[in-house]
Design a protein around this motif. Sequence first.
Motif, PDB file in Angstrom:
ATOM      1  N   GLU A  81       0.853  -1.181   0.000  1.00 34.07           N
ATOM      2  CA  GLU A  81       0.000   0.000   0.000  1.00 34.07           C
ATOM      3  C   GLU A  81       0.888   1.230   0.000  1.00 34.07           C
ATOM      4  O   GLU A  81       1.718   1.407   0.894  1.00 34.07           O
ATOM      5  CB  GLU A  81      -0.923   0.029   1.214  1.00 34.07           C
ATOM      6  N   THR A 113      -3.547   1.975  -3.574  1.00 34.52           N
ATOM      7  CA  THR A 113      -3.367   3.351  -3.130  1.00 34.52           C
ATOM      8  C   THR A 113      -4.702   4.073  -3.181  1.00 34.52           C
ATOM      9  O   THR A 113      -5.646   3.613  -3.824  1.00 34.52           O
ATOM     10  CB  THR A 113      -2.311   4.090  -3.981  1.00 34.52           C
ATOM     11  N   TRP A 123      -1.957   8.289 -11.300  1.00 34.86           N
ATOM     12  CA  TRP A 123      -2.083   6.862 -11.025  1.00 34.86           C
ATOM     13  C   TRP A 123      -2.592   6.099 -12.244  1.00 34.86           C
ATOM     14  O   TRP A 123      -2.146   4.983 -12.511  1.00 34.86           O
ATOM     15  CB  TRP A 123      -2.976   6.618  -9.802  1.00 34.86           C
TER      16      TRP A 123
END
Length: 151
Positions: A81, A113, A123
């Motif tokens: 994570e 995440t 991302w």
Amino acid sequence: MGLNVENLKMNFKTIEEFKSFKEYGLEELSMLEELHISMVEDNTSSPFYGIYYGDRLAARMCLYIREDKLNLIPTSEKFLEIWKLEVLPAFQHKGFGLMLVEFAKSFQLPIMTKPRVKSQSFWEKMNFVPVSDTSTRLIWDPNAVDTQIIS
């Protein structure tokens, strides 16, 4: 200048370096509390990783190994994570964030995440997809056949 991602030591020098991020960053990206907790608990391994540009910490992330107790990821019992990732403004758009994510991907574990501070497009460029149709969490899975949403 060779840039590398390195594990950050849990000490007072790191606390001082983190303070420069707090000046620029938002409170939700502050990692000072996590660093203080880690120092008090006397952890020998730090969840903090960073990139130095010269002698200045230019980028950092907090990376935890988690067990998938909720079976969110069908391909693995463990995942990483990325709790927080931040690059100082003077070093943004120079590939530091990419280097941190690629470092995390090198462990070949799924990575989860939660995008912060308008970082969704970053991302997505790193091939992270929503965990589900209703989740704000994103995942990258090295074992996924494609980049479809993982249900």
